[in-house]
Design a protein around this motif. Structure first.
Motif, PDB file in Angstrom:
ATOM      1  N   GLY A  23      15.721  53.871  31.818  1.00  0.00           N
ATOM      2  CA  GLY A  23      15.688  52.700  30.963  1.00  0.00           C
ATOM      3  C   GLY A  23      16.085  51.426  31.657  1.00  0.00           C
ATOM      4  O   GLY A  23      16.233  51.357  32.877  1.00  0.00           O
ATOM      5  N   TYR A  24      16.261  50.395  30.819  1.00  0.00           N
ATOM      6  CA  TYR A  24      16.640  49.075  31.302  1.00  0.00           C
ATOM      7  C   TYR A  24      18.020  48.730  30.764  1.00  0.00           C
ATOM      8  O   TYR A  24      18.294  48.918  29.583  1.00  0.00           O
ATOM      9  N   GLY A  25      18.889  48.253  31.635  1.00  0.00           N
ATOM     10  CA  GLY A  25      20.212  47.833  31.216  1.00  0.00           C
ATOM     11  C   GLY A  25      20.704  46.702  32.091  1.00  0.00           C
ATOM     12  O   GLY A  25      20.261  46.546  33.228  1.00  0.00           O
ATOM     13  N   GLU A  26      21.595  45.903  31.538  1.00  0.00           N
ATOM     14  CA  GLU A  26      22.214  44.848  32.322  1.00  0.00           C
ATOM     15  C   GLU A  26      23.605  44.584  31.782  1.00  0.00           C
ATOM     16  O   GLU A  26      23.864  44.716  30.590  1.00  0.00           O
ATOM     17  N   ALA A  27      24.500  44.241  32.700  1.00  0.00           N
ATOM     18  CA  ALA A  27      25.890  43.985  32.335  1.00  0.00           C
ATOM     19  C   ALA A  27      26.450  42.888  33.219  1.00  0.00           C
ATOM     20  O   ALA A  27      26.082  42.766  34.389  1.00  0.00           O
ATOM     21  N   THR A  28      27.332  42.099  32.632  1.00  0.00           N
ATOM     22  CA  THR A  28      28.053  41.065  33.358  1.00  0.00           C
ATOM     23  C   THR A  28      29.532  41.282  33.098  1.00  0.00           C
ATOM     24  O   THR A  28      29.959  41.342  31.948  1.00  0.00           O
ATOM     25  N   VAL A  29      30.310  41.390  34.178  1.00  0.00           N
ATOM     26  CA  VAL A  29      31.736  41.676  34.078  1.00  0.00           C
ATOM     27  C   VAL A  29      32.508  40.608  34.848  1.00  0.00           C
ATOM     28  O   VAL A  29      32.165  40.293  35.990  1.00  0.00           O
ATOM     29  N   SER A  30      33.541  40.072  34.227  1.00  0.00           N
ATOM     30  CA  SER A  30      34.368  39.061  34.878  1.00  0.00           C
ATOM     31  C   SER A  30      35.204  39.701  35.984  1.00  0.00           C
ATOM     32  O   SER A  30      35.703  40.810  35.836  1.00  0.00           O
ATOM     33  N   ILE A  31      35.361  38.989  37.098  1.00  0.00           N
ATOM     34  CA  ILE A  31      36.214  39.485  38.176  1.00  0.00           C
ATOM     35  C   ILE A  31      37.630  38.927  38.060  1.00  0.00           C
ATOM     36  O   ILE A  31      38.504  39.287  38.828  1.00  0.00           O
ATOM     37  N   LEU A  32      37.843  38.052  37.089  1.00  0.00           N
ATOM     38  CA  LEU A  32      39.160  37.458  36.871  1.00  0.00           C
ATOM     39  C   LEU A  32      40.001  38.367  35.974  1.00  0.00           C
ATOM     40  O   LEU A  32      39.451  39.139  35.178  1.00  0.00           O
ATOM     41  N   PRO A  33      41.333  38.288  36.067  1.00  0.00           N
ATOM     42  CA  PRO A  33      42.184  39.118  35.204  1.00  0.00           C
ATOM     43  C   PRO A  33      41.927  38.875  33.716  1.00  0.00           C
ATOM     44  O   PRO A  33      41.951  39.802  32.919  1.00  0.00           O
ATOM     45  N   ASP A  34      41.663  37.628  33.349  1.00  0.00           N
ATOM     46  CA  ASP A  34      41.328  37.285  31.970  1.00  0.00           C
ATOM     47  C   ASP A  34      39.914  36.751  31.942  1.00  0.00           C
ATOM     48  O   ASP A  34      39.609  35.728  32.568  1.00  0.00           O
TER      49      ASP A  34
END
Length: 112
Positions: free
Chosen positions: A93-104
């Motif tokens: 399938g197709y998926g995408e994610a964006t995750v912050s590299i900062l603690p908050d």
């Protein structure tokens, strides 16, 4: 890529992005040999460019007859304050994610 071997072509997987593995729940069986055996993941390639972006590609292949079921592509990159992941595969399938590299995570901060 063989759309006859899968139950649903390129299902929406939301934020699920697999660098390795296989989404077996979407596997209907090999249309060439009519068997539903294990799938081999072969020709795995990992490429890194100068900006630190990574692309991993491999093929899902029928273990019985070597029929190519799908080509799997996974990408990873760092963009400013975020890590970005994508997956694109007829089987997985197709998926995408964006995750912050900062603690908050700045997207989650609330105004008080």
């Amino acid at each position: 890529m063989c759309r006859n071997c899968v139950k649903e072509s390129c299902p929406d997987r939301g934020s699920c992005c697999l660098e390795t593995g296989t989404y077996l729940m979407n596997y209907a069986g090999c249309c060439q040999c009519n068997k539903k055996t294990d799938i081999n993941n072969i020709d795995k390639k990992s490429e890194n460019d100068v900006d630190g972006n990574e692309t991993v590609t491999y093929k899902h292949v029928c273990q019985t007859c070597d029929h190519v079921i799908a080509r799997h592509e996974y990408t990873f990159s760092v963009d400013d304050e975020f890590q970005e992941y994508t997956m694109n595969c007829v089987l997985c399938g197709y998926g995408e994610a964006t995750v912050s590299i900062l603690p908050d995570d700045p997207r989650q901060q609330r105004l008080f």
